[in-house]
Structures are given as C-alpha cells and as structure tokens.
Design an enzyme around this catalytic site. Structure first.
Site, mmCIF file in Angstrom:
data_model
loop_
_atom_site.group_PDB
_atom_site.id
_atom_site.type_symbol
_atom_site.label_atom_id
_atom_site.label_comp_id
_atom_site.label_asym_id
_atom_site.label_seq_id
_atom_site.Cartn_x
_atom_site.Cartn_y
_atom_site.Cartn_z
ATOM 1 N N ARG A 1 48.061 60.749 4.075
ATOM 2 C CA ARG A 1 46.703 61.197 3.739
ATOM 3 C C ARG A 1 45.642 60.156 4.037
ATOM 4 O O ARG A 1 44.497 60.514 4.294
ATOM 5 C CB ARG A 1 46.619 61.578 2.261
ATOM 6 C CG ARG A 1 46.992 62.993 2.037
ATOM 7 C CD ARG A 1 46.632 63.503 0.660
ATOM 8 N NE ARG A 1 47.238 64.824 0.532
ATOM 9 C CZ ARG A 1 47.665 65.349 -0.602
ATOM 10 N NH1 ARG A 1 47.552 64.672 -1.729
ATOM 11 N NH2 ARG A 1 48.192 66.560 -0.619
ATOM 12 N N GLN B 1 56.546 62.091 -10.437
ATOM 13 C CA GLN B 1 57.728 62.780 -9.910
ATOM 14 C C GLN B 1 58.975 61.942 -10.142
ATOM 15 O O GLN B 1 60.025 62.448 -10.547
ATOM 16 C CB GLN B 1 57.537 63.058 -8.419
ATOM 17 C CG GLN B 1 56.393 64.040 -8.161
ATOM 18 C CD GLN B 1 56.151 64.303 -6.693
ATOM 19 O OE1 GLN B 1 56.742 63.655 -5.828
ATOM 20 N NE2 GLN B 1 55.271 65.251 -6.401
ATOM 21 N N ARG C 1 45.686 69.959 1.010
ATOM 22 C CA ARG C 1 44.473 69.334 0.450
ATOM 23 C C ARG C 1 43.560 68.783 1.547
ATOM 24 O O ARG C 1 42.353 68.705 1.364
ATOM 25 C CB ARG C 1 44.847 68.248 -0.554
ATOM 26 C CG ARG C 1 45.626 68.803 -1.749
ATOM 27 C CD ARG C 1 45.651 67.877 -2.928
ATOM 28 N NE ARG C 1 46.772 68.192 -3.806
ATOM 29 C CZ ARG C 1 46.806 69.209 -4.673
ATOM 30 N NH1 ARG C 1 45.772 70.003 -4.797
ATOM 31 N NH2 ARG C 1 47.875 69.411 -5.421
ATOM 32 N N ASP D 1 45.730 63.056 -6.164
ATOM 33 C CA ASP D 1 45.599 64.155 -5.198
ATOM 34 C C ASP D 1 44.147 64.425 -4.816
ATOM 35 O O ASP D 1 43.883 65.296 -3.980
ATOM 36 C CB ASP D 1 46.227 65.432 -5.770
ATOM 37 C CG ASP D 1 47.746 65.304 -5.879
ATOM 38 O OD1 ASP D 1 48.332 64.509 -5.117
ATOM 39 O OD2 ASP D 1 48.340 65.990 -6.738
ATOM 40 N N SER E 1 51.461 71.256 -11.285
ATOM 41 C CA SER E 1 52.437 70.384 -11.955
ATOM 42 C C SER E 1 53.045 71.091 -13.160
ATOM 43 O O SER E 1 54.265 71.073 -13.372
ATOM 44 C CB SER E 1 51.754 69.102 -12.444
ATOM 45 O OG SER E 1 51.338 68.336 -11.357
ATOM 46 N N GLY F 1 57.004 68.630 -2.786
ATOM 47 C CA GLY F 1 57.599 67.367 -3.225
ATOM 48 C C GLY F 1 57.965 67.399 -4.692
ATOM 49 O O GLY F 1 59.026 66.908 -5.105
ATOM 50 N N ARG G 1 57.021 72.639 -13.911
ATOM 51 C CA ARG G 1 57.744 72.165 -15.104
ATOM 52 C C ARG G 1 58.049 73.302 -16.059
ATOM 53 O O ARG G 1 59.105 73.317 -16.709
ATOM 54 C CB ARG G 1 56.924 71.070 -15.795
ATOM 55 C CG ARG G 1 56.903 69.758 -14.999
ATOM 56 C CD ARG G 1 55.749 68.879 -15.425
ATOM 57 N NE ARG G 1 55.799 67.536 -14.873
ATOM 58 C CZ ARG G 1 55.400 67.193 -13.644
ATOM 59 N NH1 ARG G 1 54.962 68.118 -12.799
ATOM 60 N NH2 ARG G 1 55.452 65.934 -13.240
ATOM 61 N N ARG H 1 59.064 62.816 3.822
ATOM 62 C CA ARG H 1 58.688 62.085 2.598
ATOM 63 C C ARG H 1 59.885 61.328 2.010
ATOM 64 O O ARG H 1 61.024 61.796 2.070
ATOM 65 C CB ARG H 1 58.082 63.070 1.587
ATOM 66 C CG ARG H 1 56.861 63.747 2.192
ATOM 67 C CD ARG H 1 56.189 64.673 1.239
ATOM 68 N NE ARG H 1 55.630 63.965 0.096
ATOM 69 C CZ ARG H 1 55.041 64.575 -0.920
ATOM 70 N NH1 ARG H 1 54.958 65.891 -0.947
ATOM 71 N NH2 ARG H 1 54.539 63.881 -1.909
HETATM 72 C C1 S3P Z 1 52.889 65.365 -9.194
HETATM 73 C C2 S3P Z 1 52.755 64.016 -9.141
HETATM 74 C C3 S3P Z 1 52.013 63.321 -8.078
HETATM 75 C C4 S3P Z 1 51.111 64.254 -7.290
HETATM 76 C C5 S3P Z 1 51.794 65.548 -6.953
HETATM 77 C C6 S3P Z 1 52.237 66.257 -8.222
HETATM 78 C C7 S3P Z 1 53.691 65.952 -10.271
HETATM 79 O O1 S3P Z 1 52.954 62.741 -7.184
HETATM 80 O O2 S3P Z 1 50.672 63.645 -6.111
HETATM 81 O O3 S3P Z 1 50.919 66.409 -6.237
HETATM 82 O O4 S3P Z 1 53.563 67.160 -10.536
HETATM 83 O O5 S3P Z 1 54.465 65.204 -10.884
HETATM 84 P P1 S3P Z 1 53.604 61.307 -7.535
HETATM 85 O O6 S3P Z 1 54.121 61.421 -8.876
HETATM 86 O O7 S3P Z 1 54.693 61.044 -6.562
HETATM 87 O O8 S3P Z 1 52.464 60.346 -7.373
#
Ligand code: S3P
Length: 484
Positions: A394, A212, A437, A363, A64, A136, A68, A164
C-alpha cells in the site's frame, strides 16, 4: 446499503432457503473470483468532480467483527445470532470455512445470520482446501483455530493473498505444537498445517503490532490446557479479546508499557453462543467521511459508526487537520462504542501523524493520503512499514496513485510525505493491485479533483463494501465507466 434494520427485533426474520443462500454466495463469490485474480475481467471506474455529498449513510457492518462473530459462533456451543454482518466476499469466505469445519451457517435476511456452533476442540476436518479469496483476516485467524485442533488443513487465496506473509502466524503456532506440512516460498499461501489437539501454552511477544497475529495465537490457545499470553508493545484492535470475553472465555487484558497490552487466556473454557450486533465499519465509513470533507458544500450524517478507540486514528487525524466533525449520540452497541458523525466540508491543513497512531488507523492511510492531497502544506505519516504487506504494497500503491493524479509525495524510510498545494489535478488510471481500499480512496479523490480520477479495477470493492458505488451515488458522488 445495509440499513439500520440490521439490529435485532425489527420483525420476524425471513428464513430463506439454502438454495437462495447458495445463489447469494455464488454471486458474491463470482464477483470475488474477478478479485481472486483467477481470470475475471477488470472493471475500471472513474470519479468526477461532483455536487455536495449530502444525506445519511449507514456503512456496512464492521469487517473485523463480522469475521470474528462467525468464528466464535463456530467455536461456541449453541446457536449464535448475528445482525449487521458484513456480506462482503471476505466475510462470506469465512462463513464457508465455518461450514467446512462443521458448523451450520444460515442467512436469515439482510445482514442477519445464525451459526450453530461445534464447540472449541470439536471441529471437523475440512475435506478440501479452504479458499479465503482476498481475506487476510479470515485466513490468519482460521489458521489459529485449525492449529488448535488435531487436523490437517490447507489454506489458499487469490493472487494478492498469496503474496502476503504467513510466517508471522506459523512461527508462534509452531511453538504451540503445530506442524507446517507445506508452504510456498517465503512462508506464503498455499499453506498446509497439521494442528494439535493439545496446543502448548506459550508466552509470545508479537514482533509487529498485528491484531491478526494476536488473534491467531489466542484462538489456538482456546484449546490449550494452560494459559496463553500475548504481549504487544503497541496495542492493536481488541475485538477478539472483547468478543471472547462476551462468549465466556477466560481472558484478561491489561496495559503493558506506554502503548502496549498483555493478554492472558486460559484455555478449555466452554464458549457459549450469544447474539451479536455488528456496528458500522469505521474503515468503510472513512471513504464517505473524507468525501464529505473534501467536496465543497457537503453535509453528511454517518450513522452507527463503531468508535472503538483502537479504530479511531483517522478521526483524530482529520480533526487535527481542521475537519468539521461532530460526534453525536454516543452509545454502546454490540459491546462497542458507537456514535453518529455529522461531517461538513472543511479546509484542511497538513499534519504529522505519529508512528504510534498506526495500529489505530492501519487501514485508513490510503484515504488519509487523499484527504492530505487537498490540505494546505505537507502531511507526514510516520512508521508505515506494515502497509507494505497489506492487500497490496500500500505504501507504493498510494505513492504511485498520487503521482498518477498529479500529487507530489515522497517516501523516506517508512514515512510517507504528501506535498500538497490544496488542489489536485486528477488523472489515472490508478493501479489498484487487487486492493479494495486503494480503489475506493482514489475514487473519492476524483470527486473533488479538477479532472476525473480513474482506477483500473473496482471488482475488489466487494470484499469489504459491496454497496460502495450505489451508496456513494445516492449521497451525490459522480462515477462513470472509464472509456465511455
Ligand atoms: C485486522 C487487522 C489489521 C487490519 C486488517 C483487519 C483484523 O491487520 O489491517 O484489515 O481484523 O484483525 P493486522 O492485524 O495484520 O495489522
């Protein structure tokens, strides 16, 4: 394995040529093209009962934060230096996208990267569609960034990412003035949007707790002339807010209700380039942690793990189940809580995991289900609806994998109940559905089950933990190629 030398000041960075970078990227992208579901051969692997898991692990950089860090480097003015960056294919796709928006992105050495940013509001329009592979986070956050610029951008990804939902991002972006030019059925990729250089400031209550989604809105709001507000009723991970503040954005976050947050960002503040150190990813360290807990005689030290309270749900669960985890040397690194963890093999007891814990361990349910398979009694995990829209469904993938390995489980509404006797027969192959995962979790299961556990494909593991197999083998894990 990315070593602790990923922190700054470990000697002169070795500047490698663009060609060398291209080779690293090409290798990684090639690996991920298996993962893309665009044709590469699946790589099955199995794990068998192994000796104790022992030694020291430095898990790769947090995924994450790595996404960023590159994105804020792109949006800042000046040169951002990143150390400890995860060099998995998900993050490399984001690095490529930053280049497509005009930034100069260079790899200086293992985990050390620099980004010469363009400044928010000044990105270039990519000349071709952006392919995010399996990622994603990369896709959704970049949709926010593109949405805040007057440009047309197409987003695409692999077979998993194409399943997705993207409407959750497109809906608020539309309110901000973004136009959706095209999308596949049901708001899926490929998606083409036309962003706006003048995004309307909105106040948006997120319908699902998703970092996200929250991040996409805030990143679009960076270029808005007013204040963009996101309200979430369950707090999701807050790396975007923290990193934005660090780069000089005008952002305030405060509690809202029992578990929620209200985040306000006033746009058009210039972001200034910064140095960032990315701590180890708790979502990757989780696999080694659970391996050490379930394999008898294990004693493992996990170094430099990020302990952001919005990421530590798994640790709380494991401690409630009776795991022997010592939290040592707590400190702040890269603006985040970090600690070393000493973990020893433990007997576990089933627990009930409350739904409000889900965002802090979203996760980690696949690996928690593996831990629960070795516990005495049932473990009930509540409120898992969001698991259905991850890299795979999942919830179904966990239940099917458990069944393939001889563990009984039931799904009641959005809850998963693992009915465990404390012993796992093993079996497989477990279907991974392009989900890293799921692959890593069931390989960990095989390290302590009576018979091996096989998974149908491990190519995907490159997205988040490219050194999983050698790191785990060094600690004592026994893997073998299925069919040999
Ligand atoms: C993430 C947020 C999560 C997580 C993903 C990483 C992020 O998803 O499952 O692996 O880096 O913001 P969601 O925000 O859609 O739950």
């Amino acid at each position: 394995m990315l070593r602790a030398d990923s922190s700054p000041g470990y000697g002169a960075p070795c500047v490698v040529s663009r060609n060398e970078v291209a080779t690293v990227m090409a290798d990684q992208m090639q690996n991920s093209s298996h993962a893309h579901g665009h044709g590469g051969a699946a790589r099955p692997l199995a794990a068998q009962r192994s000796g104790p898991i022992k030694g020291v692990l430095r898990a790769p950089g947090d995924k994450s934060m790595s996404h960023r860090a590159l994105m804020l480097g792109l949006l800042a003015v000046g040169r951002t230096r990143i150390d400890g960056l995860l060099e998995g294919s998900d993050v490399l796709a984001t690095a490529e996208a930053c280049r497509a928006f005009g930034a100069k992105v260079e790899r200086l050495g293992s985990g050390s990267w620099q980004v010469d940013g363009m400044g928010a509001g000044s990105l270039l329009e990519p000349v071709k569609p952006l392919d995010f592979g399996n990622a994603g986070t990369g896709t959704r956050l970049m949709m926010g960034i593109a949405g805040g610029h007057a440009m047309t951008v197409t987003f695409d990804g692999d077979a998993s990412l194409r399943k997705r939902p993207m409407r959750r991002i497109l809906d608020p972006l539309t309110l901000m003035g973004v136009e959706v030019i095209s999308e596949a059925e049901g708001g899926r990729l490929p998606v083409t949007i036309r962003g706006t250089g003048d995004p309307a400031p909105i106040e948006y209550r997120t319908p699902v707790p998703s970092a996200q989604l929250k991040s996409a809105i805030l990143l679009a709001g960076l270029n808005s002339p007013g204040t963009t507000t996101v309200i979430e009723s369950e707090a999701s991970r807050d790396h975007t807010e923290k990193m934005l503040a660090y780069f000089g954005a005008n952002i305030v976050s405060r509690p809202d209700g029992e578990h929620g947050r209200r985040i306000e960002l006033t746009g058009r503040a210039e972001l200034t380039a910064k140095d960032i150190v990315v701590p180890a990813d708790p979502s990757s360290a989780a696999f080694a942690l659970v391996a050490a807990i379930i394999v008898p005689g294990s004693d493992l030290l996990v170094e430099g793990m990020m302990m952001n309270p919005l990421r530590t749900g798994l640790l709380i669960c494991l401690q409630e189940m009776g795991a022997d985890i010592e939290v040592l040397n707590q400190r702040i690194e890269g603006g985040e809580d970090v600690a070393d963890l000493r973990v020893r093999a433990s007997s576990l007891t089933g627990i009930e995991v409350p739904p409000e814990r889900a965002p802090a361990m979203i996760d980690e349910y696949p690996i928690l289900a593996v831990a629960a398979s070795f516990a005495k009694g049932d473990t009930r995990m509540c409120g898992l609806a969001e698991l259905r829209v991850k890299e795979s469904d999942r919830l179904a993938a966990i239940a099917d994998g458990l069944a393939a390995a001889g563990v009984r489980s039931t799904i009641e509404g959005d809850d998963l109940i693992v009915h465990s006797t404390g012993k796992v027969a093993g079996g497989g192959p477990v279907a991974t559905h392009l989900d890293h995962r799921i692959a890593m979790s069931f390989l960990v299961m095989g390290l302590a089950s009576d018979n091996p556990v096989g998974v149908d494909d491990v190519a995907m593991i490159d997205t988040s933990f490219p050194t999983f197999q050698p790191d785990m083998e060094r600690l004592g894990a026994a893997f073998f190629e299925d069919g040999k």
